[in-house]
Design an enzyme around this catalytic site. Structure first.
Site, PDB file in Angstrom:
ATOM      1  N   ASN A  18       1.041  -1.297  -0.017  1.00  0.00           N
ATOM      2  CA  ASN A  18      -0.014  -0.064   0.011  1.00  0.00           C
ATOM      3  C   ASN A  18       0.839   1.215   0.213  1.00  0.00           C
ATOM      4  OD1 ASN A  18      -2.432   1.414   0.156  1.00  0.00           O
ATOM      5  ND2 ASN A  18      -1.839   1.794   2.226  1.00  0.00           N
TER       6      ASN A  18
ATOM      7  N   HIS B  11       0.773   5.325   1.110  1.00  0.00           N
ATOM      8  CA  HIS B  11       0.075   6.183   2.152  1.00  0.00           C
ATOM      9  C   HIS B  11       0.537   7.394   2.041  1.00  0.00           C
ATOM     10  CE1 HIS B  11      -2.634   7.133   5.347  1.00  0.00           C
ATOM     11  NE2 HIS B  11      -1.536   7.776   6.042  1.00  0.00           N
TER      12      HIS B  11
END
Length: 206
Positions: A110, A112
């Site tokens: 991911n 972020h």
């Protein structure tokens, strides 16, 4: 010669990180190919990016399924059918379950827009401004059962300017995201990332 790493991207929004990953792959900057986009919204801008770049796109909206578990099973099936070796969350606005994380353990990334562990969750740029932070940035991390708590792969710092708005800060962070995410995928594809507890070691050679 071995086949490039097959990457699947999950996105809910405009698809700028999808574009960054796909263009890095097409340009030979990482030994990988983005083979599928899975979007959870029929209106996601990422779908137009996928069409433009010739990437297969699948729309799997949660409302099409009787439960969260059924929806995630459909997403997993779509990724497995395309023999995806790495899953990249790119503005995917759904929390994935522990079962999903376990299925793709060690191959789920991911990105972020903050320097984790600072400002996890929603609106991290707003959080940075509200807290008077002088530095923010971007983080690529492996996904675990928490919210933005997984082992960190790469980070890039971005200064917070006195006159920044949420939009201007987000734009500068996004430029770093587009640089950082392809580099993290490149390192993964080369077998140079090793998770050791809370830390990710970047090996010189695989």
């Amino acid at each position: 010669m071995s086949e490039p790493l097959r990457v699947g991207v999950l996105a809910s929004g405009r698809g700028s990180n999808l574009r960054a990953l796909a263009e890095a792959a097409a340009g030979g900057r990482m030994p990988a190919a983005v083979v599928v986009l899975v979007a959870d919204r029929a209106g996601a801008g990422a779908l137009a990016v996928a069409r433009e770049l010739g990437i297969e796109a699948v729309v799997l909206e949660p409302g099409q399924h009787p439960s969260r578990e059924a929806h995630e099973k459909a997403v997993i099936a779509a990724l497995e059918e395309r023999r995806v070796g790495l899953v990249c969350l790119a503005g995917y606005m759904r929390l994935v379950s522990a079962g999903f994380v376990a299925h793709f353990a060690g191959r789920l990334l991911n990105i972020h827009p903050s320097l984790l562990p600072a400002f996890p969750g929603l609106h991290p740029q707003r959080q940075a401004l509200e807290h008077g932070a002088r530095v923010s940035g971007a983080t690529v991390h492996f996904v675990d059962d928490g919210v933005d708590t997984g082992p960190i792969v790469l980070q890039a710092a971005v200064p917070v300017m006195p006159d920044d708005t949420e939009a201007t800060l987000a734009a500068r962070i996004l430029a770093e995201e587009h640089r950082l995410y392809p580099e993290a995928v490149r390192l993964f594809a080369l077998g140079r990332l090793e998770i050791r507890g809370r830390r990710v070691q970047i090996r010189e050679t695989p």
